[in-house]
Write a protein that holds these residues in place. Sequence first.
Motif, PDB file in Angstrom:
ATOM      1  N   THR A  85      -7.766  -8.673  -4.543  1.00 21.11           N
ATOM      2  CA  THR A  85      -7.757  -7.340  -5.134  1.00 21.11           C
ATOM      3  C   THR A  85      -8.134  -7.404  -6.608  1.00 21.11           C
ATOM      4  O   THR A  85      -8.931  -6.591  -7.102  1.00 21.11           O
ATOM      5  CB  THR A  85      -6.377  -6.690  -4.969  1.00 21.11           C
ATOM      6  OG1 THR A  85      -6.064  -6.596  -3.579  1.00 21.11           O
ATOM      7  CG2 THR A  85      -6.355  -5.295  -5.590  1.00 21.11           C
ATOM      8  N   SER A 109       0.828  -1.211   0.000  1.00 20.39           N
ATOM      9  CA  SER A 109       0.000   0.000   0.000  1.00 20.39           C
ATOM     10  C   SER A 109       0.855   1.252   0.000  1.00 20.39           C
ATOM     11  O   SER A 109       0.553   2.231  -0.694  1.00 20.39           O
ATOM     12  CB  SER A 109      -0.931  -0.002   1.216  1.00 20.39           C
ATOM     13  OG  SER A 109      -1.847  -1.081   1.150  1.00 20.39           O
ATOM     14  N   THR A 123       2.382   1.796  -3.479  1.00 20.21           N
ATOM     15  CA  THR A 123       1.331   2.047  -4.463  1.00 20.21           C
ATOM     16  C   THR A 123       0.769   3.460  -4.336  1.00 20.21           C
ATOM     17  O   THR A 123       0.432   4.098  -5.339  1.00 20.21           O
ATOM     18  CB  THR A 123       0.209   1.007  -4.323  1.00 20.21           C
ATOM     19  OG1 THR A 123       0.752  -0.302  -4.551  1.00 20.21           O
ATOM     20  CG2 THR A 123      -0.918   1.264  -5.312  1.00 20.21           C
ATOM     21  N   ARG A 124       0.674   3.959  -3.115  1.00 20.72           N
ATOM     22  CA  ARG A 124       0.155   5.317  -2.917  1.00 20.72           C
ATOM     23  C   ARG A 124       1.005   6.374  -3.602  1.00 20.72           C
ATOM     24  O   ARG A 124       0.521   7.458  -3.923  1.00 20.72           O
ATOM     25  CB  ARG A 124       0.066   5.639  -1.417  1.00 20.72           C
ATOM     26  CG  ARG A 124      -1.103   5.002  -0.701  1.00 20.72           C
ATOM     27  CD  ARG A 124      -1.328   5.657   0.665  1.00 20.72           C
ATOM     28  NE  ARG A 124      -0.169   5.514   1.530  1.00 20.72           N
ATOM     29  CZ  ARG A 124       0.016   4.509   2.375  1.00 20.72           C
ATOM     30  NH1 ARG A 124      -0.879   3.530   2.445  1.00 20.72           N
ATOM     31  NH2 ARG A 124       1.088   4.461   3.149  1.00 20.72           N
ATOM     32  N   ASP A 133      -6.687  -6.289   2.190  1.00 16.85           N
ATOM     33  CA  ASP A 133      -5.805  -6.950   3.164  1.00 16.85           C
ATOM     34  C   ASP A 133      -6.543  -7.802   4.185  1.00 16.85           C
ATOM     35  O   ASP A 133      -5.977  -8.190   5.205  1.00 16.85           O
ATOM     36  CB  ASP A 133      -4.946  -5.919   3.881  1.00 16.85           C
ATOM     37  CG  ASP A 133      -5.760  -4.883   4.648  1.00 16.85           C
ATOM     38  OD1 ASP A 133      -7.010  -4.977   4.633  1.00 16.85           O
ATOM     39  OD2 ASP A 133      -5.160  -3.975   5.247  1.00 16.85           O
ATOM     40  N   GLU A 191      -7.910   2.251  -7.166  1.00 15.39           N
ATOM     41  CA  GLU A 191      -8.309   3.217  -6.148  1.00 15.39           C
ATOM     42  C   GLU A 191      -9.796   3.129  -5.859  1.00 15.39           C
ATOM     43  O   GLU A 191     -10.230   3.301  -4.708  1.00 15.39           O
ATOM     44  CB  GLU A 191      -7.936   4.627  -6.604  1.00 15.39           C
ATOM     45  CG  GLU A 191      -6.431   4.866  -6.656  1.00 15.39           C
ATOM     46  CD  GLU A 191      -6.057   6.196  -7.269  1.00 15.39           C
ATOM     47  OE1 GLU A 191      -6.946   6.853  -7.870  1.00 15.39           O
ATOM     48  OE2 GLU A 191      -4.868   6.587  -7.163  1.00 15.39           O
ATOM     49  N   GLY A 205      -7.859   0.184  -2.972  1.00 17.94           N
ATOM     50  CA  GLY A 205      -6.475  -0.285  -2.963  1.00 17.94           C
ATOM     51  C   GLY A 205      -6.382  -1.783  -2.692  1.00 17.94           C
ATOM     52  O   GLY A 205      -7.335  -2.534  -2.882  1.00 17.94           O
ATOM     53  N   TRP A 206      -5.202  -2.196  -2.248  1.00 20.73           N
ATOM     54  CA  TRP A 206      -4.961  -3.617  -2.009  1.00 20.73           C
ATOM     55  C   TRP A 206      -5.811  -4.118  -0.854  1.00 20.73           C
ATOM     56  O   TRP A 206      -5.794  -3.547   0.233  1.00 20.73           O
ATOM     57  CB  TRP A 206      -3.479  -3.857  -1.709  1.00 20.73           C
ATOM     58  CG  TRP A 206      -2.594  -3.541  -2.865  1.00 20.73           C
ATOM     59  CD1 TRP A 206      -1.818  -2.430  -3.036  1.00 20.73           C
ATOM     60  CD2 TRP A 206      -2.412  -4.336  -4.043  1.00 20.73           C
ATOM     61  NE1 TRP A 206      -1.163  -2.473  -4.235  1.00 20.73           N
ATOM     62  CE2 TRP A 206      -1.502  -3.640  -4.881  1.00 20.73           C
ATOM     63  CE3 TRP A 206      -2.913  -5.567  -4.468  1.00 20.73           C
ATOM     64  CZ2 TRP A 206      -1.087  -4.133  -6.123  1.00 20.73           C
ATOM     65  CZ3 TRP A 206      -2.510  -6.060  -5.699  1.00 20.73           C
ATOM     66  CH2 TRP A 206      -1.612  -5.353  -6.513  1.00 20.73           C
TER      67      TRP A 206
END
Length: 287
Positions: A191, A75, A78-79, A181, A174, A178-179
């Motif tokens: 995901t 995360s 990726t952000r 978890d 998005e 996001g991923w």
Amino acid sequence: MPPTVSVVVPAYNNADFIEATLDSILTQTFSDFELLVADHSSTDDTWERIQCYAEDPRVRLMQTPAGGGAPANWSRVTREATGDYIKLVCGDDLINPRCLEQQVAAMAAHPQVVLSSCRRTLIDARSNTITEARGLAGLTGLQPGRTAARRAVIVGSNIFGEPACVLMRRDALERVGGWADSEPYVIDQQTYCNVLMFGDFYALPQSLASFRLSSSQWSVNLARQQSDQVVRFHHRLAAENPGLLSRADLVRGDNLARAMAYVRRLAYIWLGRKMTPPDSAVEQATV
């Protein structure tokens, strides 16, 4: 201008392989990309090994504080992405030189596609090929996203492959938050399926990525935990997307997921010493 693609690499104790991983990304035939690398407080010299890439204008290096497991580092890196498309490559995997070129072309030609994937080659710690052209469960070309997600459930396996196989639209990732978890051992597959509820899938039959097997990845206990998480993921996907999966689909997928976890465990035992880095007697555990 933002790049077309963001390639993000969450690294952790990948000193034996990280340079090969980054080199495979930086030698792509498709040039409009950025490369973001986040080291998750490695205890080996991963951070030191990647410093030589800092002078490349395409590359940005960062560190993630310890804790939170893979989801935290995935995360975090990726952000930072700014591209229209995003590809996550783990710190010991590889991508073929034409991987980005072919996946971007497929998705640009089909604007409704939110995720594309390719087959992959399984390699050992010495980069020897174990098996080729794995994945996709018979899917080729353009497919409805829901069809692809259902196919993954009923065969009880991640047909999309590891993250290096996948290219997603960043806005679609998005959109789903996001991923995912909730089940960390299947963070990638859950995901992908979340994203595929909002668009189509494109399957490229070529093997354009390599996934490196590690002997630390599959203990008996891990096989049990992973299969339990896959089953929970199947049922959550069904509950959140009415009509996607039948009761028969879930029974079949759950049984196959449990069986496949132990098949993989046996395969890792059989491979044994092949999965030890050639210059290291100490295995590096992954996040």
